[in-house]
Motif scaffolding. Structure first.
Motif, PDB file in Angstrom:
ATOM      1  N   SER A  28       0.835  -1.203   0.000  1.00 23.41           N
ATOM      2  CA  SER A  28       0.000   0.000   0.000  1.00 23.41           C
ATOM      3  C   SER A  28       0.866   1.247   0.000  1.00 23.41           C
TER       4      SER A  28
ATOM      5  N   LYS B 240       0.675   5.105   1.022  1.00 28.38           N
ATOM      6  CA  LYS B 240      -0.142   6.004   1.843  1.00 28.38           C
ATOM      7  C   LYS B 240       0.422   7.420   1.801  1.00 28.38           C
TER       8      LYS B 240
ATOM      9  N   GLY C 138      -1.793   9.091   6.326  1.00 34.38           N
ATOM     10  CA  GLY C 138      -2.052   7.671   6.525  1.00 34.38           C
ATOM     11  C   GLY C 138      -3.175   7.111   5.666  1.00 34.38           C
ATOM     12  N   THR C 139      -3.676   7.916   4.715  1.00 33.69           N
ATOM     13  CA  THR C 139      -4.730   7.453   3.824  1.00 33.69           C
ATOM     14  C   THR C 139      -4.111   6.695   2.649  1.00 33.69           C
ATOM     15  N   ILE C 140      -4.698   5.543   2.323  1.00 32.85           N
ATOM     16  CA  ILE C 140      -4.188   4.764   1.198  1.00 32.85           C
ATOM     17  C   ILE C 140      -4.467   5.506  -0.105  1.00 32.85           C
TER      18      ILE C 140
ATOM     19  N   TYR D 149       5.404  10.115   2.443  1.00 27.38           N
ATOM     20  CA  TYR D 149       4.703   8.943   1.919  1.00 27.38           C
ATOM     21  C   TYR D 149       5.163   7.721   2.693  1.00 27.38           C
TER      22      TYR D 149
END
Length: 175
Positions: free
Chosen positions: A12, A14, A18-20, A42
């Motif tokens: 992933s 991010k 912390g948002t994907i 990132y």
């Protein structure tokens, strides 16, 4: 009909909050998805499904415009991943290569907390088969909670190889 690739969505990417942003099959693909000038940090997180089978070796981190103490790129296992290994037999190459890459953090702790360890291992036994390599002015990088192993012997390869830098007069400093 289609064919599912190995490790689908096992990595992933991010953003700084912390948002994907996106999911990938390899560290290489997630790093390539970071485009343009860095304006935020990132994180590249490895899920428990990651096994390195679709990775392109060496995994190369290169210079990114905007990289700074505030705009770092972190590679680590995702929260809850108790065992993580990046391992291959990269004959004559490193497993991970920081080529003029600045402000990269490789953190073996799951989710960036605790005391967990991530393993980086090159099982090749030929010359220059390093596990982690810094070249061409890789500066201000941090490596924590890592078990780094190398299969070579008698001065043919290193677990961590810090090279000289013909292209960058600062060398590979402040790591």
């Amino acid at each position: 009909s289609g064919m599912a690739g190995a490790q689908t969505n096992s990595v992933s990417l991010k953003d700084g909050g912390g948002t994907i942003i996106s999911s990938h099959t390899s560290i290489t693909a997630a790093y390539a998805a970071i485009t343009g000038t860095l304006t935020q940090p990132y994180t590249i997180e490895l899920t428990s499904a990651y096994d390195g089978s679709t990775e392109t070796y060496p995994i190369v981190f290169t210079s990114r415009p905007g990289a700074s103490a505030a705009n770092i790129i972190t590679l680590r296992p995702a929260a809850g991943v108790t065992t993580m290994s990046i391992q291959t037999s990269a004959s004559g190459n490193p497993v991970i290569n920081l080529n003029d890459a600045d402000y990269v953090v490789i953190d073996g702790r799951a989710g960036g907390t605790g005391t967990g360890m991530m393993t980086i291992r090159n099982t090749a036994t030929t010359s220059s088969s390093n596990s982690l390599q810094l070249i061409n002015g890789a500066c201000f990088n941090v490596f924590r909670n890592l078990d780094i192993y190398n299969g070579t012997s008698v001065n043919t390869g290193r677990a961590v190889a810090i090279s000289t830098s013909a292209s960058n007069p600062t060398g590979n400093s402040d790591n």
